[in-house]
Design a protein around this motif. Structure first.
Motif, mmCIF file in Angstrom:
data_model
loop_
_atom_site.group_PDB
_atom_site.id
_atom_site.type_symbol
_atom_site.label_atom_id
_atom_site.label_comp_id
_atom_site.label_asym_id
_atom_site.label_seq_id
_atom_site.Cartn_x
_atom_site.Cartn_y
_atom_site.Cartn_z
ATOM 1 N N ASP A 232 0.787 -1.381 0.129
ATOM 2 C CA ASP A 232 -0.026 -0.173 0.162
ATOM 3 C C ASP A 232 0.755 1.090 0.047
ATOM 4 N N LEU A 233 2.448 1.374 0.221
ATOM 5 C CA LEU A 233 3.570 2.275 -0.047
ATOM 6 C C LEU A 233 2.922 3.495 -0.880
ATOM 7 N N ASP A 234 2.508 2.524 -2.008
ATOM 8 C CA ASP A 234 1.977 3.808 -3.364
ATOM 9 C C ASP A 234 1.755 4.691 -3.560
ATOM 10 N N ARG A 235 0.293 3.433 -3.290
ATOM 11 C CA ARG A 235 -0.894 4.074 -3.077
ATOM 12 C C ARG A 235 -1.179 5.097 -1.722
ATOM 13 N N ALA A 236 -0.416 4.734 -0.915
ATOM 14 C CA ALA A 236 -0.207 6.147 -0.420
ATOM 15 C C ALA A 236 0.493 7.450 0.116
ATOM 16 N N ARG A 237 1.271 6.976 -0.578
ATOM 17 C CA ARG A 237 2.430 8.235 -1.134
ATOM 18 C C ARG A 237 1.650 8.761 -1.872
ATOM 19 N N GLY A 260 -3.549 13.526 12.653
ATOM 20 C CA GLY A 260 -3.592 11.521 11.918
ATOM 21 C C GLY A 260 -5.390 11.977 12.061
ATOM 22 N N ARG A 261 -6.274 12.658 12.421
ATOM 23 C CA ARG A 261 -7.404 12.748 11.548
ATOM 24 C C ARG A 261 -7.386 12.490 9.974
ATOM 25 N N ALA A 262 -7.005 14.374 9.888
ATOM 26 C CA ALA A 262 -6.581 14.288 8.521
ATOM 27 C C ALA A 262 -5.725 13.567 7.514
ATOM 28 N N VAL A 263 -5.016 12.986 7.755
ATOM 29 C CA VAL A 263 -4.668 12.144 7.374
ATOM 30 C C VAL A 263 -4.683 10.345 7.145
ATOM 31 N N ASN A 264 -5.594 10.135 8.385
ATOM 32 C CA ASN A 264 -6.764 9.356 7.899
ATOM 33 C C ASN A 264 -7.730 8.946 7.513
ATOM 34 N N VAL A 272 -7.335 2.684 1.443
ATOM 35 C CA VAL A 272 -5.748 2.603 1.693
ATOM 36 C C VAL A 272 -6.115 2.487 3.319
ATOM 37 N N TRP A 273 -5.829 1.215 4.682
ATOM 38 C CA TRP A 273 -5.838 0.955 5.726
ATOM 39 C C TRP A 273 -4.629 1.288 6.666
ATOM 40 N N ALA A 274 -3.933 2.249 6.908
ATOM 41 C CA ALA A 274 -2.826 2.229 7.535
ATOM 42 C C ALA A 274 -3.041 0.897 9.439
ATOM 43 N N ARG A 275 -2.421 0.153 9.069
ATOM 44 C CA ARG A 275 -2.502 -0.581 10.325
ATOM 45 C C ARG A 275 -1.695 0.242 11.829
#
Length: 304
Positions: A232-237, A260-264, A272-275
């Motif tokens: 998921d790294l490329d899509r997160a970037r 964190g709210r805006a990034v999430n 994309v769902w962060a762990r």
């Protein structure tokens, strides 16, 4: 009470600006850290505050007296760079010489009290040529304490000390502040500054780039650490484009100065769902490096 105040304080050496329009205040009873790389203007500022260097422009007040009023410096102790002593005299005799020639006259027990406070009583009658560098630094502080100062100005006071000596010195500075003495010190040992200082100011290329409480300075550049699946790294970037970010290992991104709210939300909108999303608060050393490296390098080296 403000024991130090600078308004537009400036010092030029020819075409080189050593201190550039410095505005700074230091309140009574603090341990105040004055930070910056070599050539940033720290020592030049200290010399102006002690009346050793004449400003090119601006003004400074010490103990609420505008310099060059000598009354402002009457109860100021100082140790600028390495202290100089007569090597063939004992530590005690060196302090007696300082007490004899330095106004105001100290109280009769001042030499013994100063030696005791800096931990040199046991070697007070040994010749200074046999002292280690750390012991000479302690003797320099003892000389600065002779007149029972309300303000101590110390330039790199722990040079040459071992870790145990630095820890004892840190406790000593804190006890002096607790007793009402204001300590204004420069140091390159940022971990020590972080533990002993109440407030700090950061200089770079003669300019003040940041000042405030130690805790505030170390958190002003906070960041988020986002742990993701590697796929998921490329899509997160792409989702976080426009933000300051960098890769941190194979499964994480570091995002500077955001919440964190805006990034999430941005990640979720991209599917994309962060762990994990962790708030990281860099320490003083990292904040200092961020502030000074971010300053434009002029190519000129200012005098210390």
């Amino acid at each position: 009470m403000r024991v130090i105040r600078c308004a537009g304080l400036t010092k030029r050496y020819g075409a080189t600006v050593a201190v550039d329009r410095l505005d700074l205040t230091v309140d009574a009873g603090q341990v105040f850290g004055f930070l910056g790389p070599n050539g940033s203007g720290k020592t030049t500022t200290m010399r102006m505050l002690l009346g050793l260097v004449t400003p090119t422009a601006g003004h400074a007040w010490v103990n609420e007296r505008r310099l060059p009023d000598p009354d402002g410096l009457a109860r100021v102790g100082a140790m600028i760079e390495e202290p100089a002593f007569y090597p063939w005299l004992t530590g005690r005799r060196n302090l007696e010489v300082v007490a004899l020639h330095g106004p105001p006259p100290p109280r009769p027990d001042a030499v013994g009290a100063a030696l005791e406070r800096v931990g040199l009583s046991a070697v007070a009658d040994r010749k200074v040529k046999a002292y280690s560098q750390g012991m000479r630094q302690r003797l320099g502080l003892a000389a600065a304490l002779l007149a029972d100062p309300v303000l101590l100005v110390l330039d790199e006071p722990t040079n040459g000390m071992d870790p145990a000596g630095i820890r004892e010195f840190r406790a000593l500075l804190r006890s002096l502040a607790d007793d009402g003495t204001t300590v204004f010190l420069s140091s390159h040992l940022l971990a020590e500054v972080e533990q002993v200082c109440d407030r700090v100011a950061v200089m770079n290329h003669g300019r003040l780039v940041e000042q405030g409480p130690v805790a505030g300075l170390s958190t002003v550049r906070r960041r988020l650490r986002i742990v993701l699946d590697e796929t998921d790294l490329d899509r997160a970037r792409e989702a976080l484009a426009g933000r300051t970010l960098r890769t941190d290992g194979p499964e994480a991104l570091l995002v500077e100065g955001t919440d964190g709210r805006a990034v999430n939300q941005a990640l979720g909108n991209a599917g994309v769902w962060a762990r994990q999303i962790l708030v990281e608060r860099p320490g003083l050393e990292e904040a200092f490096l961020t502030l000074t490296v971010a300053e434009e390098v002029t190519g000129a080296t200012a005098p210390r």
